[in-house]
Write a protein that holds these residues in place. Structure first.
Motif, short mmCIF file in Angstrom:
data_model
loop_
_atom_site.label_atom_id
_atom_site.label_comp_id
_atom_site.label_asym_id
_atom_site.label_seq_id
_atom_site.Cartn_x
_atom_site.Cartn_y
_atom_site.Cartn_z
N LEU A 192 0.85 -1.18 0.00
CA LEU A 192 0.00 0.00 0.00
C LEU A 192 0.89 1.23 0.00
N MET A 246 1.27 4.66 0.77
CA MET A 246 0.66 5.78 1.48
C MET A 246 1.33 7.09 1.13
N SER A 260 14.59 2.82 2.29
CA SER A 260 14.53 2.72 3.75
C SER A 260 13.58 1.60 4.19
N ILE A 272 15.61 -2.00 2.20
CA ILE A 272 17.04 -2.25 2.42
C ILE A 272 17.39 -1.96 3.88
N MET A 273 16.88 -0.82 4.38
CA MET A 273 17.17 -0.49 5.79
C MET A 273 16.14 -1.07 6.74
N LYS A 274 15.11 -1.70 6.19
CA LYS A 274 14.11 -2.44 6.97
C LYS A 274 13.36 -1.58 7.99
N CYS A 275 12.93 -0.41 7.55
CA CYS A 275 11.99 0.35 8.38
C CYS A 275 10.59 -0.19 8.08
N ASP A 276 9.65 0.16 8.89
CA ASP A 276 8.27 -0.18 8.58
C ASP A 276 7.80 0.72 7.44
N TYR A 281 4.84 1.64 6.39
CA TYR A 281 3.83 2.63 6.73
C TYR A 281 4.43 3.79 7.51
N LEU A 282 5.34 3.43 8.43
CA LEU A 282 5.96 4.47 9.25
C LEU A 282 6.75 5.44 8.37
N VAL A 283 7.51 4.87 7.42
CA VAL A 283 8.28 5.72 6.50
C VAL A 283 7.34 6.61 5.71
N ILE A 330 4.26 7.62 6.40
CA ILE A 330 3.65 8.66 7.22
C ILE A 330 4.65 9.78 7.48
N SER A 331 5.89 9.39 7.83
CA SER A 331 6.86 10.44 8.17
C SER A 331 7.25 11.23 6.93
N MET A 332 7.28 10.56 5.77
CA MET A 332 7.57 11.29 4.54
C MET A 332 6.47 12.31 4.26
#
Lengths: 312, 363
Positions: free
Chosen positions: A34, A36, A80, A83-87, A89-91, A93-95
């Protein structure tokens, strides 16, 4: 009759960015993700388009630059998240939240303005297109001809996306990754790479939508000018179950309801209630459709079970 | 084994500190590059919040709602189903707290009676906004993130409509409600600063939330659902029920935060755009690594940075929007699982090897 034509004309005008956003969401959804962050991709493309076309005095370069920056944002998110394994959705939202401020910051550096670029960046806009034979047909000519070039590009983009997803090898792979990443991996498809490709393609579509916002619909960049359009595109995609044409149609529907809202405002109904209408309608529509699907699935299950001799 | 866990927790802390240092350093660099008087700007941004009681008061006043939202967002983040109900919940509860405050104005009740009523109202509407997307997600499999973002816009325009039709004060030039009645406004606890009694109200709810999170069956099932969905399902935990509860509790806390904030520092209800408090709460929760005990700490850091930025905003021409980029960067760095992972794995590997060597010698 002309009022109806004018209404439909502006409905198409308003819903073009929504169509782009919906298509952008479709491409990643087909890969099972998804997206976002359509919102932030559109926003950065809108600013980059205005600034680059202002600097080069060329609309085409502005469009390409805007698309480039949207793809860049898409790649940052992909990098991110996978490769950097962030969540993811979290990325996203913060973007979305970060780039509302980020674009204002860049705009301030360029123009010393925090609200919009009117009068500070002389950017070109994408022109209108009259279609030779169509424009002479009385009613439809008024609606369909003379739209912004980007609107026609959107129609082509929907077709291209459909073709890409259902008729090419890449599309098949994207869909197979979306269906089951592990199974796709077991036959030698690299899901992370395909996620990257689908995010980049999604960035292209979102970029075109963003550029249309600042170089077609308006002729300037304004703070937070995308204002939830990316999210509406994502919901349209959700409603239409990630089919390209269906998503585009639902995006148009939201565009129409937005236009109705604008017209009702002229009549004198409270603008705040009207402004809430497209969003509320989206939620209700999504809920109803999901309910119908749910019921149909339950019936289908019951039928299957009774056929195979089980009782529920 | 214990030592491995120790290394892991040390690295967790090191990561957060390093991420903070990188993000803070980059924003200072940004400042130095864009201003003519970098020294003054950096001083104002970094030390400014502590130079006077009034400014420190701003930090504390910002901290109170951030901490409540942060603890609330911890529930959502710990359940690992994202939903951006924060902004909608904040606006809705603020709006209805104002409505109820005006409705009960004729009775002239004392603050001690009014406050619980308003907190319940705020909590209820916050919880409602948290509950709706989660329930739709559980029953109809709609994505909470999409529904909640849509719902935020609905809340924004709905609260604007209420403000315009029922609350607006026709005698003033800007778009705001009438003056909030005296019997609902929280008293200030320190002279020459805006610090208000909310500073004592917020910890009560934070403590309750922490107890729910760590010491009840519900909190435990929320954490299990967040860390391993299949495990939760197979061990008989009602997954969707836990998710709905997590989001509702999150919404309630955000709503209480909005209520305390409104009664503490505003004399009129005047929120007319998305406040972003939900996102700030999420940043605090990410800084605290989903742990509601540390969420207030993250909230304090955030409040300090925002105050620094707003001081810069009125002492110089610097655009404070770079703080928002910094927040995005912070989230990226802290939530990145691979950030510093190689060094950590190397240390754990070396430690385990040492342990094996020792065992070999004793045997």
């Amino acid at each position: 009759m002309t009022e109806v034509a004018t209404f439909l004309f502006s409905a198409i005008r308003v819903s073009t960015p929504l169509v782009y956003a919906a298509i952008a969401a479709v491409i990643t959804q087909q890969a099972g993700l998804l997206n976002m962050a359509v919102e932030s991709m559109m926003l950065s493309a809108a600013l980059a388009g205005v600034m680059i076309s202002g600097a080069t005095q060329s609309a085409l370069l502005g469009v390409l630059g805007g698309v480039f920056f949207a793809v860049l944002i898409a790649m940052v998110i992909w990098y991110s998240a996978f490769i950097m394994k962030c969540d993811l959705y979290l990325v996203s939202i913060s973007m979305n939240a970060g780039l509302v401020g980020g674009t204002v910051f860049v705009m301030y550096l360029a123009t010393k303005q925090k609200a919009n670029t009117i009068g500070y960046i002389m950017s070109k806009t994408v022109g209108k297109l009259d279609i030779p034979i169509l424009k002479d047909i009385p009613f439809f000519g008024e609606i369909l001809s003379g739209q912004n070039i980007m609107t026609y590009v959107a129609v082509i983009a929907v077709a291209v996306t459909w073709f890409l997803i259902y008729k090419t090898k890449l599309g098949l792979r994207i869909r197979s990754v979306g269906e089951n990443p592990s199974a796709a991996e077991s036959v030698g498809i690299n899901p992370v790479k395909l996620y990257g490709i689908s995010f980049a393609l999604s960035g292209v579509m979102a970029g075109l939508g963003g550029v249309y916002m600042s170089m077609g619909l308006m002729s300037y960049f304004a703070r937070d000018m995308v204002a939830g359009r990316g999210m509406i595109g994502v919901s349209a995609m959700n409603v239409a179950n990630a089919s390209p044409a269906g998503s585009a149609l639902f995006a148009m529907l939201f565009g129409v309801s937005d236009t109705i809202a604008n017209y009702m405002q002229i009549i004198g109904i409270q603008p705040q209630l009207i402004a809430a209408f497209p969003y509320a309608a989206t939620i209700v529509l999504m809920a109803i459709l999901a309910y119908v699907q749910h019921r149909r699935y339950q019936k289908y299950l019951a039928k299957k079970l009774s056929q195979s001799g089980f009782e529920i | 084994m214990n030592k491995v866990r120790k290394i892991e927790s040390i690295f967790e802390l090191a990561r957060i500190i390093l991420a903070l240092a990188i993000a803070y350093g980059l924003s200072l660099l940004c400042l130095i590059l864009v201003t003519e008087d970098p020294l003054e700007a950096v001083y104002m941004f970094a030390i400014g919040p502590f130079t006077s009681m009034r400014r420190f008061g701003q930090v504390v006043v910002k901290f109170i709602p951030y901490a409540l939202c942060g603890v609330g967002m911890c529930f959502m983040y710990a359940s690992n189903r994202f939903s951006m109900f924060g902004e909608g919940a904040y606006l809705m509860s603020g709006c209805f707290v104002a409505v109820v405050a005006f409705l009960l104005e004729p009775f002239n009740l004392p603050l001690l009676v009014m406050l619980p009523i308003l907190l319940i109202v705020g909590g209820f509407f916050g919880g409602l906004i948290g509950f709706t997307p989660a329930a739709l997600g559980a029953k109809l499999k709609l994505n909470e993130l999409v529904t909640s973002t849509m719902l935020n816009y609905v809340c924004l325009y709905f609260s604007l409509w209420i403000l315009k039709v029922y609350l607006a004060d026709p005698d003033i030039t800007f778009f705001a409600s009438r003056l909030l009645p005296d019997n609902v406004r929280l008293p200030q606890i320190l002279d020459r600063s805006t610090i208000h009694a909310g500073l004592f109200i917020a910890p009560i709810f934070i403590v309750i939330a922490v107890i729910i999170f760590f010491r009840t069956r519900l909190g435990f099932s929320i954490r299990i659902c967040g860390s391993n969905r299949d495990f939760a399902k197979f061990s008989g935990i009602n997954y969707y029920k836990s998710i709905i509860w997590a989001h509702t509790i999150g919404g309630v806390l955000v709503g209480i935060g909005a209520c305390v904030d409104l009664l503490g520092i505003y004399d009129r209800y005047l929120w007319n755009e998305i406040t972003n408090y939900g996102f700030y709460g999420l940043v605090s929760a990410v800084l605290a690594r989903k742990n509601p005990i540390f969420a207030p700490l993250g909230a304090f850091l955030l409040a300090y940075m925002h105050t620094g930025a707003s001081i810069l905003n009125y002492t110089s021409e610097v655009p404070i929007e770079f703080v928002q980029i910094m927040q995005a960067l912070l989230i990226l760095l802290i939530s990145a699982q691979t950030f510093l992972r190689k060094t950590k794995n190397k240390l754990i590997f070396k430690d385990s090897q040492d342990a094996i060597m020792k065992e070999g010698k004793t045997a």
